[in-house]
Motif scaffolding. Sequence first.
Motif, PDB file in Angstrom:
ATOM      1  N   GLN A 183      23.783  50.918  42.221  1.00 14.41           N
ATOM      2  CA  GLN A 183      24.796  51.311  41.245  1.00 14.41           C
ATOM      3  C   GLN A 183      25.907  50.276  41.060  1.00 14.41           C
ATOM      4  O   GLN A 183      26.614  50.297  40.059  1.00 14.41           O
ATOM      5  CB  GLN A 183      25.426  52.644  41.657  1.00 14.41           C
ATOM      6  CG  GLN A 183      24.446  53.804  41.692  1.00 14.41           C
ATOM      7  CD  GLN A 183      25.109  55.084  42.145  1.00 14.41           C
ATOM      8  OE1 GLN A 183      25.736  55.783  41.355  1.00 14.41           O
ATOM      9  NE2 GLN A 183      24.990  55.392  43.419  1.00 14.41           N
ATOM     10  N   LEU A 184      26.047  49.372  42.044  1.00 14.29           N
ATOM     11  CA  LEU A 184      27.131  48.388  41.989  1.00 14.29           C
ATOM     12  C   LEU A 184      26.691  47.111  41.278  1.00 14.29           C
ATOM     13  O   LEU A 184      25.585  46.623  41.504  1.00 14.29           O
ATOM     14  CB  LEU A 184      27.593  48.047  43.407  1.00 14.29           C
ATOM     15  CG  LEU A 184      28.329  49.154  44.160  1.00 14.29           C
ATOM     16  CD1 LEU A 184      28.449  48.803  45.646  1.00 14.29           C
ATOM     17  CD2 LEU A 184      29.712  49.393  43.562  1.00 14.29           C
ATOM     18  N   PRO A 185      27.564  46.526  40.453  1.00 16.80           N
ATOM     19  CA  PRO A 185      27.248  45.248  39.807  1.00 16.80           C
ATOM     20  C   PRO A 185      27.353  44.098  40.804  1.00 16.80           C
ATOM     21  O   PRO A 185      27.752  44.286  41.961  1.00 16.80           O
ATOM     22  CB  PRO A 185      28.315  45.137  38.714  1.00 16.80           C
ATOM     23  CG  PRO A 185      29.471  45.915  39.238  1.00 16.80           C
ATOM     24  CD  PRO A 185      28.883  47.049  40.029  1.00 16.80           C
ATOM     25  N   SER A 186      27.002  42.905  40.360  1.00 22.02           N
ATOM     26  CA  SER A 186      27.001  41.746  41.249  1.00 22.02           C
ATOM     27  C   SER A 186      28.323  40.984  41.244  1.00 22.02           C
ATOM     28  O   SER A 186      28.527  40.089  42.065  1.00 22.02           O
ATOM     29  CB  SER A 186      25.866  40.790  40.871  1.00 22.02           C
ATOM     30  OG  SER A 186      26.012  40.358  39.529  1.00 22.02           O
ATOM     31  N   ARG A 187      29.226  41.325  40.319  1.00 29.23           N
ATOM     32  CA  ARG A 187      30.503  40.615  40.220  1.00 29.23           C
ATOM     33  C   ARG A 187      31.663  41.605  40.344  1.00 29.23           C
ATOM     34  O   ARG A 187      31.667  42.651  39.686  1.00 29.23           O
ATOM     35  CB  ARG A 187      30.591  39.859  38.892  1.00 29.23           C
ATOM     36  CG  ARG A 187      29.462  38.844  38.692  1.00 29.23           C
ATOM     37  CD  ARG A 187      29.664  38.021  37.428  1.00 29.23           C
ATOM     38  NE  ARG A 187      29.674  38.850  36.239  1.00 29.23           N
ATOM     39  CZ  ARG A 187      30.149  38.464  35.055  1.00 29.23           C
ATOM     40  NH1 ARG A 187      30.659  37.251  34.915  1.00 29.23           N
ATOM     41  NH2 ARG A 187      30.115  39.269  34.016  1.00 29.23           N
ATOM     42  N   TYR A 188      32.628  41.262  41.186  1.00 24.09           N
ATOM     43  CA  TYR A 188      33.781  42.121  41.457  1.00 24.09           C
ATOM     44  C   TYR A 188      35.044  41.312  41.199  1.00 24.09           C
ATOM     45  O   TYR A 188      35.378  40.387  41.944  1.00 24.09           O
ATOM     46  CB  TYR A 188      33.719  42.591  42.909  1.00 24.09           C
ATOM     47  CG  TYR A 188      34.785  43.583  43.336  1.00 24.09           C
ATOM     48  CD1 TYR A 188      35.547  44.293  42.422  1.00 24.09           C
ATOM     49  CD2 TYR A 188      35.013  43.816  44.685  1.00 24.09           C
ATOM     50  CE1 TYR A 188      36.503  45.206  42.839  1.00 24.09           C
ATOM     51  CE2 TYR A 188      35.962  44.721  45.118  1.00 24.09           C
ATOM     52  CZ  TYR A 188      36.703  45.425  44.186  1.00 24.09           C
ATOM     53  OH  TYR A 188      37.659  46.332  44.601  1.00 24.09           O
ATOM     54  N   ALA A 189      35.753  41.629  40.122  1.00 22.22           N
ATOM     55  CA  ALA A 189      36.949  40.887  39.731  1.00 22.22           C
ATOM     56  C   ALA A 189      38.204  41.553  40.284  1.00 22.22           C
ATOM     57  O   ALA A 189      38.301  42.783  40.335  1.00 22.22           O
ATOM     58  CB  ALA A 189      37.037  40.798  38.206  1.00 22.22           C
ATOM     59  N   ILE A 190      39.164  40.724  40.669  1.00 21.63           N
ATOM     60  CA  ILE A 190      40.418  41.210  41.236  1.00 21.63           C
ATOM     61  C   ILE A 190      41.582  40.720  40.388  1.00 21.63           C
ATOM     62  O   ILE A 190      41.738  39.519  40.169  1.00 21.63           O
ATOM     63  CB  ILE A 190      40.589  40.731  42.688  1.00 21.63           C
ATOM     64  CG1 ILE A 190      39.393  41.192  43.535  1.00 21.63           C
ATOM     65  CG2 ILE A 190      41.894  41.244  43.288  1.00 21.63           C
ATOM     66  CD1 ILE A 190      39.316  40.532  44.901  1.00 21.63           C
ATOM     67  N   MET A 191      42.388  41.657  39.909  1.00 22.81           N
ATOM     68  CA  MET A 191      43.581  41.303  39.150  1.00 22.81           C
ATOM     69  C   MET A 191      44.728  41.064  40.121  1.00 22.81           C
ATOM     70  O   MET A 191      45.038  41.934  40.938  1.00 22.81           O
ATOM     71  CB  MET A 191      43.951  42.414  38.170  1.00 22.81           C
ATOM     72  CG  MET A 191      42.980  42.578  37.023  1.00 22.81           C
ATOM     73  SD  MET A 191      43.520  43.868  35.863  1.00 22.81           S
ATOM     74  CE  MET A 191      43.117  45.340  36.790  1.00 22.81           C
ATOM     75  N   GLY A 192      45.378  39.913  40.018  1.00 22.74           N
ATOM     76  CA  GLY A 192      46.428  39.597  40.967  1.00 22.74           C
ATOM     77  C   GLY A 192      47.736  39.157  40.348  1.00 22.74           C
ATOM     78  O   GLY A 192      48.601  38.614  41.043  1.00 22.74           O
ATOM     79  N   ASP A 193      47.914  39.384  39.047  1.00 21.80           N
ATOM     80  CA  ASP A 193      49.166  38.985  38.397  1.00 21.80           C
ATOM     81  C   ASP A 193      50.304  39.929  38.790  1.00 21.80           C
ATOM     82  O   ASP A 193      50.070  41.069  39.212  1.00 21.80           O
ATOM     83  CB  ASP A 193      48.993  39.006  36.871  1.00 21.80           C
ATOM     84  CG  ASP A 193      47.932  38.031  36.401  1.00 21.80           C
ATOM     85  OD1 ASP A 193      48.175  36.822  36.479  1.00 21.80           O
ATOM     86  OD2 ASP A 193      46.849  38.493  35.976  1.00 21.80           O
ATOM     87  N   ASP A 194      51.539  39.465  38.628  1.00 24.80           N
ATOM     88  CA  ASP A 194      52.697  40.283  38.975  1.00 24.80           C
ATOM     89  C   ASP A 194      53.576  40.573  37.767  1.00 24.80           C
ATOM     90  O   ASP A 194      54.775  40.811  37.886  1.00 24.80           O
ATOM     91  CB  ASP A 194      53.518  39.585  40.071  1.00 24.80           C
ATOM     92  CG  ASP A 194      52.776  39.580  41.399  1.00 24.80           C
ATOM     93  OD1 ASP A 194      52.169  40.616  41.733  1.00 24.80           O
ATOM     94  OD2 ASP A 194      52.776  38.542  42.077  1.00 24.80           O
ATOM     95  N   ASP A 195      52.966  40.556  36.592  1.00 25.93           N
ATOM     96  CA  ASP A 195      53.665  40.843  35.352  1.00 25.93           C
ATOM     97  C   ASP A 195      52.786  41.785  34.542  1.00 25.93           C
ATOM     98  O   ASP A 195      51.568  41.606  34.456  1.00 25.93           O
ATOM     99  CB  ASP A 195      53.914  39.539  34.582  1.00 25.93           C
ATOM    100  CG  ASP A 195      54.461  39.785  33.200  1.00 25.93           C
ATOM    101  OD1 ASP A 195      55.667  40.023  33.073  1.00 25.93           O
ATOM    102  OD2 ASP A 195      53.653  39.747  32.239  1.00 25.93           O
ATOM    103  N   LEU A 196      53.384  42.806  33.959  1.00 25.80           N
ATOM    104  CA  LEU A 196      52.623  43.832  33.259  1.00 25.80           C
ATOM    105  C   LEU A 196      51.747  43.259  32.151  1.00 25.80           C
ATOM    106  O   LEU A 196      50.551  43.535  32.082  1.00 25.80           O
ATOM    107  CB  LEU A 196      53.567  44.889  32.693  1.00 25.80           C
ATOM    108  CG  LEU A 196      52.914  46.008  31.858  1.00 25.80           C
ATOM    109  CD1 LEU A 196      51.881  46.752  32.689  1.00 25.80           C
ATOM    110  CD2 LEU A 196      53.972  46.957  31.321  1.00 25.80           C
ATOM    111  N   LEU A 197      52.335  42.431  31.271  1.00 20.91           N
ATOM    112  CA  LEU A 197      51.564  41.879  30.172  1.00 20.91           C
ATOM    113  C   LEU A 197      50.457  40.951  30.658  1.00 20.91           C
ATOM    114  O   LEU A 197      49.352  40.939  30.116  1.00 20.91           O
ATOM    115  CB  LEU A 197      52.491  41.149  29.197  1.00 20.91           C
ATOM    116  CG  LEU A 197      53.467  42.034  28.416  1.00 20.91           C
ATOM    117  CD1 LEU A 197      54.356  41.179  27.510  1.00 20.91           C
ATOM    118  CD2 LEU A 197      52.714  43.073  27.591  1.00 20.91           C
TER     119      LEU A 197
END
Length: 310
Positions: free
Chosen positions: A129-143
């Motif tokens: 069920q899991l895809p092969s790519r896992y992205a992580i958002m690490g920004d500290d600004d909403l936009l």
Amino acid sequence: MSRGELQVAVGVVSNAQGKILIAYRPESVHQGNRWEFPGGKLELGETAEAALIRELKEELGLTVKRARPLIAINHQYSDLRVKLWVWKVDEFVGPVCSNEGQVIRWVPVETLKHYSFPAANKAIVNAIQLPSRYAIMGDDDLLALQRTLVRFVENNVKLIQLRTKLLSTADMQKMLEFATLVCKENKVILMVNSDLCVGDSSVANLHLTSKDLLAINQRPKVTGWVAASCHNYRELQHAEAIGVDFVVLAPVNRTATHPDAKPLGWERFQRLVAQVNIPVYALGGMMDPDLSLAYGNGGQGIAGMSTFLY
């Protein structure tokens, strides 16, 4: 091959519609009256890939054209120890038929959880069920976070973690609402880092920091996926013990964000992954070409922040 251990090649076979092939085990066999993924025992001196190709041809009449390692499982039943070498078969030729009289069925991936499988198959169902790519958002600004999320989605990433440190509580709530809507519309799994679970915010899918992982002794009560960040065997073992669905293991390579952290390297990554029965993503200095390395070393895939921002 360990003495007294049954080694089995298992095929997760998917068709053009994305459905998965399962077969029913008769009552007379070990772990009977349950569904399974097709495959069979390794013969003396045979590789898992060779056994997979042979067994699928004998049992189902199909010829494997393209396959890759998915996950390896070590499981101890009360009466038998098994090693499952699981391969994902994405391309095959020939009409699928029941050469041994077994009941077979093509089922949508999302319905697998409704079928009764042997205990050793739980991690396989998760890995499928899991895809092969896992992205992580690490920004500290909403936009910036919103823009990053949209880029990940445009690049067809289907598993994304929201992780940030400096947003206000109000902006964090706005980001959660935005991300939840975007991910739902695009059929993306949204993981929320445990550092962000403040106030009355409830999340469906939770990603535990290594600190939060070691601070608990049971699986968090969320409705969806539970993941964790790990750096060593102790953390991996604990994650498996409390029922975490998948983990990231880091750092595999040296990274610019953590230059002082000693990288594991692929050899150690492989050794650690082989000791647990959960899908593991490689994190740290990953690029798309590393995906095949992750597969070859027992990983579910790769994870990263800038990795998928092309």
